[in-house]
Design a protein around this motif. Structure first.
Motif, mmCIF file in Angstrom:
data_model
loop_
_atom_site.group_PDB
_atom_site.id
_atom_site.type_symbol
_atom_site.label_atom_id
_atom_site.label_comp_id
_atom_site.label_asym_id
_atom_site.label_seq_id
_atom_site.Cartn_x
_atom_site.Cartn_y
_atom_site.Cartn_z
ATOM 1 N N GLY A 26 3.221 2.890 3.173
ATOM 2 C CA GLY A 26 3.854 2.396 1.954
ATOM 3 C C GLY A 26 3.434 0.978 1.620
ATOM 4 O O GLY A 26 3.169 0.655 0.458
ATOM 5 N N ILE A 27 3.349 0.129 2.637
ATOM 6 C CA ILE A 27 2.923 -1.254 2.417
ATOM 7 C C ILE A 27 1.467 -1.302 1.977
ATOM 8 O O ILE A 27 1.108 -2.045 1.050
ATOM 9 N N MET A 72 1.266 -0.152 -1.573
ATOM 10 C CA MET A 72 1.843 -1.152 -2.473
ATOM 11 C C MET A 72 0.825 -2.259 -2.743
ATOM 12 O O MET A 72 0.676 -2.713 -3.879
ATOM 13 N N THR A 117 -1.222 4.834 -5.134
ATOM 14 C CA THR A 117 -0.531 5.693 -4.180
ATOM 15 C C THR A 117 -1.069 7.104 -4.345
ATOM 16 O O THR A 117 -1.398 7.534 -5.437
ATOM 17 N N LYS A 133 4.363 2.493 -7.563
ATOM 18 C CA LYS A 133 5.111 1.450 -6.855
ATOM 19 C C LYS A 133 6.435 1.986 -6.330
ATOM 20 O O LYS A 133 6.854 1.682 -5.218
ATOM 21 N N PHE A 134 7.106 2.804 -7.156
ATOM 22 C CA PHE A 134 8.379 3.391 -6.722
ATOM 23 C C PHE A 134 8.178 4.281 -5.495
ATOM 24 O O PHE A 134 8.966 4.227 -4.549
ATOM 25 N N SER A 145 5.830 4.021 -3.265
ATOM 26 C CA SER A 145 5.548 3.146 -2.128
ATOM 27 C C SER A 145 6.829 2.530 -1.577
ATOM 28 O O SER A 145 7.016 2.467 -0.355
ATOM 29 N N VAL A 146 7.713 2.092 -2.456
ATOM 30 C CA VAL A 146 8.980 1.507 -2.015
ATOM 31 C C VAL A 146 9.837 2.542 -1.290
ATOM 32 O O VAL A 146 10.451 2.248 -0.260
ATOM 33 N N ARG A 164 8.731 5.094 0.413
ATOM 34 C CA ARG A 164 8.121 5.296 1.730
ATOM 35 C C ARG A 164 8.465 4.152 2.676
ATOM 36 O O ARG A 164 8.725 4.374 3.855
ATOM 37 N N ILE A 165 8.486 2.946 2.165
ATOM 38 C CA ILE A 165 8.845 1.795 3.000
ATOM 39 C C ILE A 165 10.305 1.905 3.448
ATOM 40 O O ILE A 165 10.625 1.674 4.616
ATOM 41 N N LEU A 166 11.185 2.275 2.527
ATOM 42 C CA LEU A 166 12.607 2.390 2.871
ATOM 43 C C LEU A 166 12.862 3.498 3.894
ATOM 44 O O LEU A 166 13.625 3.304 4.847
#
Length: 88
Positions: free
Chosen positions: A41-42, A45, A50, A64-65, A67-68, A70-72
Motif C-alpha cells: 500500500g505504501i 501510494m 495501484t 489512493k483510496f 492504497s490507504v 491496504r495500509i489500514l
C-alpha cells in the motif's frame, strides 16, 4: 496433507488446536501478512499507480483510496499479531 484438507477439517482440527497452543506462530503470520500488505500500500501510494487483482491500473482518487485501505488493513493485521503474541 494438502491445504484443501486442512481447510475442511473445521474448528477442532489438529492444526487449529496446535495454533491455539502456540499463539505466537499465529501472531507472527499475521504480522508478516500485515507488513506485506501495508508495504504494498505504501509503495503504491508513492508511485501513484495501484493495481487490482487482475493487474489493471487504478489511478487518481480511487487508486489512493485503495492504497490507504491496504495500509489500514495491514496495520490492523500487525496489531492483531502483536495482540496474539502478547495476550496469547
Amino acid at each position: 496433507m494438502d491445504l484443501q484438507t486442512l481447510a475442511r477439517r473445521g474448528a477442532n482440527s489438529a492444526m487449529n488446536k496446535w495454533l491455539n497452543e502456540n499463539p505466537a506462530v499465529l501472531g507472527l503470520l499475521a504480522i508478516g501478512l500485515g507488513v506485506v500488505l501495508a508495504g504494498s500500500g505504501i509503495y503504491e501510494m508513492q508511485s501513484g499507480v495501484t493495481r487490482d487483482k487482475y493487474g489493471n491500473e487504478i489511478k487518481g482518487g480511487l487508486g489512493k483510496f485503495t492504497s490507504v485501505v491496504r495500509i489500514l488493513f495491514g496495520a490492523a493485521a500487525c496489531v492483531f499479531g502483536l495482540y496474539k503474541i502478547v495476550a496469547g
